[in-house]
Design an enzyme around this catalytic site. Structure first.
Site, PDB file in Angstrom:
ATOM      1  N   TYR A 144      -1.632   4.343  -2.438  1.00  0.00           N
ATOM      2  CA  TYR A 144      -1.238   5.069  -1.227  1.00  0.00           C
ATOM      3  C   TYR A 144      -0.170   6.082  -1.598  1.00  0.00           C
ATOM      4  O   TYR A 144       0.785   5.752  -2.313  1.00  0.00           O
ATOM      5  CB  TYR A 144      -0.689   4.080  -0.192  1.00  0.00           C
ATOM      6  CG  TYR A 144      -0.235   4.716   1.114  1.00  0.00           C
ATOM      7  CD1 TYR A 144      -1.152   5.305   1.981  1.00  0.00           C
ATOM      8  CD2 TYR A 144       1.109   4.724   1.472  1.00  0.00           C
ATOM      9  CE1 TYR A 144      -0.734   5.877   3.178  1.00  0.00           C
ATOM     10  CE2 TYR A 144       1.541   5.295   2.675  1.00  0.00           C
ATOM     11  CZ  TYR A 144       0.608   5.866   3.521  1.00  0.00           C
ATOM     12  OH  TYR A 144       1.026   6.433   4.712  1.00  0.00           O
ATOM     13  N   ASP A 239       3.662   8.662  -8.817  1.00  0.00           N
ATOM     14  CA  ASP A 239       4.226   8.419  -7.497  1.00  0.00           C
ATOM     15  C   ASP A 239       5.126   7.199  -7.624  1.00  0.00           C
ATOM     16  O   ASP A 239       4.673   6.056  -7.588  1.00  0.00           O
ATOM     17  CB  ASP A 239       3.102   8.184  -6.483  1.00  0.00           C
ATOM     18  CG  ASP A 239       3.652   7.817  -5.103  1.00  0.00           C
ATOM     19  OD1 ASP A 239       4.883   7.648  -4.981  1.00  0.00           O
ATOM     20  OD2 ASP A 239       2.847   7.688  -4.165  1.00  0.00           O
ATOM     21  N   LYS A 267      11.960   5.882  -0.498  1.00  0.00           N
ATOM     22  CA  LYS A 267      12.516   4.527  -0.366  1.00  0.00           C
ATOM     23  C   LYS A 267      13.929   4.394  -0.952  1.00  0.00           C
ATOM     24  O   LYS A 267      14.873   4.882  -0.356  1.00  0.00           O
ATOM     25  CB  LYS A 267      11.534   3.516  -0.945  1.00  0.00           C
ATOM     26  CG  LYS A 267      10.157   3.617  -0.249  1.00  0.00           C
ATOM     27  CD  LYS A 267       9.229   2.487  -0.576  1.00  0.00           C
ATOM     28  CE  LYS A 267       7.825   2.727  -0.051  1.00  0.00           C
ATOM     29  NZ  LYS A 267       7.553   2.314   1.296  1.00  0.00           N
TER      30      LYS A 267
HETATM   31  C1  LIG Z   1       3.664   4.657  -3.425  1.00  0.00           C
HETATM   32  C2  LIG Z   1       3.931   5.318  -2.103  1.00  0.00           C
HETATM   33  N1  LIG Z   1       3.868   6.651  -2.014  1.00  0.00           N
HETATM   34  C3  LIG Z   1       4.109   7.285  -0.868  1.00  0.00           C
HETATM   35  C4  LIG Z   1       4.436   6.597   0.264  1.00  0.00           C
HETATM   36  C5  LIG Z   1       4.711   7.335   1.537  1.00  0.00           C
HETATM   37  O1  LIG Z   1       6.070   7.282   1.828  1.00  0.00           O
HETATM   38  P1  LIG Z   1       6.581   7.462   3.339  1.00  0.00           P
HETATM   39  O2  LIG Z   1       6.125   6.272   4.094  1.00  0.00           O
HETATM   40  O3  LIG Z   1       8.073   7.553   3.177  1.00  0.00           O
HETATM   41  O4  LIG Z   1       6.017   8.737   3.843  1.00  0.00           O
HETATM   42  C6  LIG Z   1       4.521   5.212   0.230  1.00  0.00           C
HETATM   43  C7  LIG Z   1       4.866   4.445   1.442  1.00  0.00           C
HETATM   44  O5  LIG Z   1       4.800   3.251   1.495  1.00  0.00           O
HETATM   45  C8  LIG Z   1       4.258   4.550  -0.988  1.00  0.00           C
HETATM   46  O6  LIG Z   1       4.296   3.226  -1.084  1.00  0.00           O
END
Ligand SMILES: Cc1ncc(COP(=O)(O)O)c(C=O)c1O
Length: 428
Positions: A144, A239, A267
């Site tokens: 994700y 990511d 985060k």
């Molecule tokens: C690996 C990863 N990338 C991107 C995101 C998206 O972040 P946000 O929820 O702050 O938009 C998340 C959210 O859980 C994530 O776990």
């Protein structure tokens, strides 16, 4: 436990907020029942609106790595707030946190702050496309990267190599530029690259996946991706929204000793305030506006309260040489304890763990990608979730999420949790 007030608050919320929540996973759709409303939190504990205390294994989905209401972060935010909450003009603290992040993370020269992980990943892909002058991207099923259109893609049908939208509102035009590969399957990635020769701008990956439960990279997968990307002039995007400032000071790049071309954060970097960021070496970052032609902007980007929280958090992590070892040790202790009681109770399971990320899958086979993660027994997971909740232990309300261990957890908390798992295991 009694959840009368939470249920009433949820019913009230449903009237004015779609599904009663501002982010879908909070709605308990994966496990049934109604969500718990939080009143406050401190350290390792949540206190809900019905007066229950819960040991928290989500920690706001990652940010609260040192525990809730962590004093240096709270103090930094309160002090900043007194001096104005947003200016839309440069402030010194933006440079301070940028300097600190660049010093902690390997292989980055510059960093741009945004407001969420979604924004970070979306912007990183645009930057990769602008830099390489190519359009297609490869992502992995089960990873994700936020909810921007290019990522809301599922495997296409039959022999097609490109994906199809998995949400109404995402156009076929967007979907055709996102190719989907299986995590940990380098041959699959190579086939996609071969079939789309000189068309792929970037490969984006969670270096340790956390959105299909915790799934570690296997068999040198990340190194093989690195070699492939270098050979094919494709940018490798890590990511690190989950793994950044969690698995090590320098995140997964440091842990696995692999350089990505662009790294995304979220985060932990915001200490619990809405922050994301993306970073890379100079030649890539200099393509960004206002230096270069790739546009990216934000009214609240680099917001002083968010930067104060993030700077306080990163400073604590940077100054504590032992924090990541401590987190990994606590997670290992929990892993061993849970594995023992599940084994003793003959519950079929697989536990995956890297550093302070861990998840329990209710299936015996190894969980290495989305297909194997999806084999887990969801009925067992639902009982497990509600059973633990009843014992005062809060894990993510979905079988496809990792648990985030916080340093605020004591060994008594971990023993309490293992004991709770033992009680629940008898009911599974
Ligand atoms: C690996 C990863 N990338 C991107 C995101 C998206 O972040 P946000 O929820 O702050 O938009 C998340 C959210 O859980 C994530 O776990």
């Amino acid at each position: 436990m009694n959840y009368t007030r939470s249920s009433a608050l949820f019913a009230q919320a449903e009237k004015v907020i779609p599904g009663g929540v501002n982010s879908p996973v909070r709605a308990f759709k994966g496990v049934g029942g109604t969500p718990i409303f939080v009143k406050e939190a401190k350290g390792a504990y949540l206190y809900d609106e019905d007066g229950n205390r819960l040991i928290d294994y989500i920690n706001s989905w990652g940010p609260m790595i040192l525990g809730h209401a962590y004093q240096p972060v709270v103090d930094a935010v309160v002090e900043k707030a007194k001096k104005g909450t947003s200016f839309g003009m440069p402030t010194e603290i933006e440079t301070q946190i940028a300097e600190l992040a660049v010093s902690m993370v390997p292989n980055i020269d510059k960093i741009r702050f945004v407001n969420s992980g979604t924004e970070a990943c979306m912007s990183a892909v645009r930057l990769a496309r602008g830099f390489t002058k190519k359009d297609k991207i490869i992502k992995f099923a089960g990873c994700y990267h936020g909810h921007s259109d290019s990522f809301l893609i599922q495997a296409g049908s039959g022999a097609s190599t490109f994906g199809t939208p998995n949400s109404p509102g995402v156009t076929q035009g967007t979907a055709k530029d996102t190719l989907l590969a299986a995590y940990n399957d380098i041959e699959n990635v190579k086939q996609l690259v071969e079939a789309n020769k000189n068309e792929i701008a970037c490969i984006i990956i969670e270096p340790v996946a956390g959105n299909m439960g915790c799934v570690p990279p296997q068999n040198d997968f990340l190194n093989k991706l690195r070699t492939l990307c270098t050979a094919e002039n494709i940018l490798l995007i890590f990511d690190e929204v989950m793994t950044g400032f969690r698995l090590a000071k320098g995140g997964a790049q440091e842990l696995f000793n692999i350089n990505a071309d662009i790294v995304c954060f979220g985060k932990v970097i915001g200490g619990g305030l809405p922050v994301g960021a993306f970073a890379a070496r100079n030649d890539i970052m200099n393509e960004l506006a206002p230096l270069g032609p790739v546009y990216q902007a934000g009214t609240l980007s680099g917001n002083p309260l968010a930067m104060a929280a993030g700077l306080a958090m990163l400073t604590e992590l940077n100054n504590d040489a032992e924090v990541f070892n401590r987190l990994a040790e606590k997670t290992e202790y929990l892993h061993k304890g849970i594995a023992k009681v599940l084994n003793d109770n003959h519950i079929v399971h697989t536990i995956n763990r890297v550093g302070s990320m861990i998840s329990v899958h209710f299936d015996a086979s190894p969980v290495v990608d989305f297909a194997t993660a999806a084999k887990g027994n969801n009925d067992t997971f639902k009982k497990f979730f509600h059973g633990l909740l009843n014992e005062g232990v809060y894990i993510a309300p979905s079988a496809f999420e990792t648990w985030f261990i916080t340093d605020a957890l004591s060994y008594e908390d971990l023993d309490f949790t293992i004991n709770a798992v033992n009680k629940v295991a008898k009911t599974l």
